[in-house]
Design a protein around this motif. Structure first.
Motif, short mmCIF file in Angstrom:
data_model
loop_
_atom_site.label_atom_id
_atom_site.label_comp_id
_atom_site.label_asym_id
_atom_site.label_seq_id
_atom_site.Cartn_x
_atom_site.Cartn_y
_atom_site.Cartn_z
N UNK A 87 0.77 -1.23 0.00
CA UNK A 87 0.00 0.00 0.00
C UNK A 87 0.80 1.28 0.00
N UNK A 88 2.09 1.21 -0.31
CA UNK A 88 2.90 2.43 -0.35
C UNK A 88 2.99 2.95 -1.78
N UNK A 89 2.84 4.23 -1.92
CA UNK A 89 2.95 4.84 -3.23
C UNK A 89 1.71 4.64 -4.07
N UNK A 90 1.69 5.22 -5.27
CA UNK A 90 0.52 5.10 -6.14
C UNK A 90 0.37 3.68 -6.67
N UNK A 91 -0.85 3.26 -6.88
CA UNK A 91 -1.10 1.92 -7.42
C UNK A 91 -0.67 1.81 -8.88
N UNK A 92 -0.74 2.92 -9.62
CA UNK A 92 -0.33 2.97 -11.04
C UNK A 92 -1.09 1.95 -11.87
N UNK A 93 -2.37 1.86 -11.70
CA UNK A 93 -3.17 0.94 -12.48
C UNK A 93 -4.31 0.40 -11.66
N UNK A 94 -5.26 -0.28 -12.33
CA UNK A 94 -6.45 -0.74 -11.62
C UNK A 94 -6.36 -2.18 -11.16
N UNK A 95 -5.23 -2.85 -11.38
CA UNK A 95 -5.07 -4.20 -10.87
C UNK A 95 -4.88 -4.12 -9.36
N UNK A 96 -5.47 -5.06 -8.62
CA UNK A 96 -5.42 -5.00 -7.16
C UNK A 96 -3.97 -5.06 -6.68
N UNK A 97 -3.71 -4.38 -5.58
CA UNK A 97 -2.34 -4.26 -5.09
C UNK A 97 -1.75 -5.59 -4.64
N UNK A 98 -2.57 -6.53 -4.24
CA UNK A 98 -2.08 -7.80 -3.72
C UNK A 98 -1.56 -8.75 -4.80
N UNK A 99 -1.64 -8.35 -6.05
CA UNK A 99 -1.33 -9.23 -7.18
C UNK A 99 0.17 -9.45 -7.31
N UNK A 100 0.59 -10.70 -7.39
CA UNK A 100 2.01 -11.04 -7.54
C UNK A 100 2.45 -11.10 -9.00
#
Length: 426
Positions: A87-100
């Motif tokens: 959760x740090x910084x911008x996500x830079x896209x709509x894919x969920x952050x938890x994605x490996x």
């Protein structure tokens, strides 16, 4: 994976000439041309990683500069993936952050660029392989499990180094348990190229975090490993884990296992069963290790498996899995043993099977034993990460859906709780 070496300059003047053709792309790298990998990279904002790497490579005029560039970009990719997951910084896209998956595909984009790069100086095949090895290790977190930090905080750490962890200049953590966790890349990509691996996602979510236990804080350091037989034969597990395990209070290797359940694998077998890896290579036979004359057929978990299985850790049931497949002493045919191996038997499958998940468990616990470490350690299999109903066909399905994300988040949360329980029970 290539063995560790010094600066690439040591072998820079060997065989290749400037402008000479580079090696062909690997099977994994060839998959990058598909629509799904491109979509995953774009929707995570990781499609810019490879072009930035190429621009930096153009400025590398010497072998030493090339090595610095490779390590810097590999470490930055790991840090970026960890920061995104936490959760740090911008996500830079709509894919969920938890994605490996963005980490996996972006790493392959970097290795593909490095494999075809033609510098102005001479670069031998061996020197290029060493650079690729450094890129692999730095982008997987394998060379930055340092257990040092200037600013460890509950659930999140201070970040003062390019490796995304404590930085080499961080102070040694005092009064804090040290936990090593490993995950894997996605695999079976020819079956469904959309696949994600919850063990890799768990590694990204937990790297550098501090969990609170009944006995005080515990710091987690993680790394991700490839799904390739040859890398394991080359000693990548032992190379990455030898120093961290020597300083750890607990470790667990993690991989994706069975549908709808979590398993703590009691026994690990010294056998490769031949299932194809991410390069579509099959290997069958004894797990290749150093000093094979002292190689045991079985290793055993030292995790507190009873406490883990009994605890309320999440929605997936947790099992103490004791089943193995062996050839009994004096026998010739494989036999399933629900309660574990019998004396003198030859391994044909550990509780975790006969693939690389069993092998990393075998190698890590064998390393524990050969180093004479009296610490809890073993393997945990996560549930299979499943797409939502109506999104199971890779030919027509989307790269993500709400149930897919929820399943992955639940697995990550449950693994975090399992690690806390293991730390408290040890």
């Amino acid at each position: 994976m290539p063995s560790p070496a010094g600066a690439a300059a040591d072998d820079a003047a060997a065989t290749a000439q400037p402008g000479a053709p580079a090696a062909a792309f690997t099977v994994e790298e060839q998959r990058l041309d598909g629509a799904v990998p491109r979509e995953i990279l774009r929707r995570a904002g990781f499609d810019e990683v490879a072009p930035e790497f190429v621009r930096s490579l153009r400025g590398a005029r010497t072998p030493a500069a090339a090595e610095r560039t490779v390590v810097r970009h590999g470490a930055a990719l790991w840090k970026r993936a960890v920061d995104r997951a936490q959760g740090r910084g911008p996500a830079r896209g709509d894919l969920s952050r938890d994605d490996d998956r963005p980490l996996y595909w972006a790493r392959l984009a970097l290795t593909r660029e490095l494999r075809q790069w033609q510098p102005q100086f001479r670069l031998s095949e061996a020197a290029r392989s060493r650079l690729l090895g450094k890129l692999e290790r730095s982008s997987r977190g394998q060379d930055s499990m340092t257990f040092s930090n200037k600013d460890a905080r509950d659930g999140r750490d201070g970040r003062d180094g390019a490796n995304g962890k404590g930085g080499q200049g961080g102070k040694e953590l005092k009064g804090v348990k040290r936990i090593v966790v490993t995950g894997f890349d996605p695999f079976t990509l020819d079956r469904d190229i959309r696949i994600s691996n919850p063990s890799g996602a768990t590694a990204l979510a937990l790297d550098g975090t501090v969990i609170r236990t009944a006995d005080g804080p515990a710091r987690i350091e993680t790394a991700v490993f490839p799904v390739r037989w040859q890398d394991f034969a080359d000693g990548t597990v032992e190379e990455a884990l030898r120093r961290p395990l020597a300083r750890a209070d607990l470790f667990t290797t993690v991989s994706q296992g069975r549908v709808g359940r979590i398993d703590v694998e009691r026994f690990n077998g010294a056998w490769r069963g031949g299932f194809g890896d991410n390069e579509n290579v099959s290997e069958t036979g004894l797990v290749p290790v150093t000093d094979p004359a002292s190689q045991p057929q079985w290793t055993t978990t030292s995790l507190p498996y009873r406490a883990i299985a009994a605890a309320d850790t999440g929605r997936f049931p947790v099992y103490d899995n004791t089943s193995v497949t062996e050839i009994p002493a004096g026998g010739t045919a494989p036999v399933v043993r629900p309660e574990g191996p019998t004396p003198g038997s030859a391994a044909r499958a550990g509780g975790g099977g006969d693939y690389l998940s069993n092998e990393i468990a075998y190698r890590a616990t064998l390393l524990r034993d050969r180093l004479g470490l009296d610490i809890p350690g073993g393997h945990v299999h996560t549930p299979v990460l499943q797409f939502g109903a109506g999104n199971t066909d890779p030919a027509t399905g989307t790269v993500t859906d709400p149930e897919f994300v929820r399943n992955r988040l639940d697995i990550i949360a449950q693994l975090r709780t399992i690690i806390r329980v293991a730390a408290e029970a040890s």
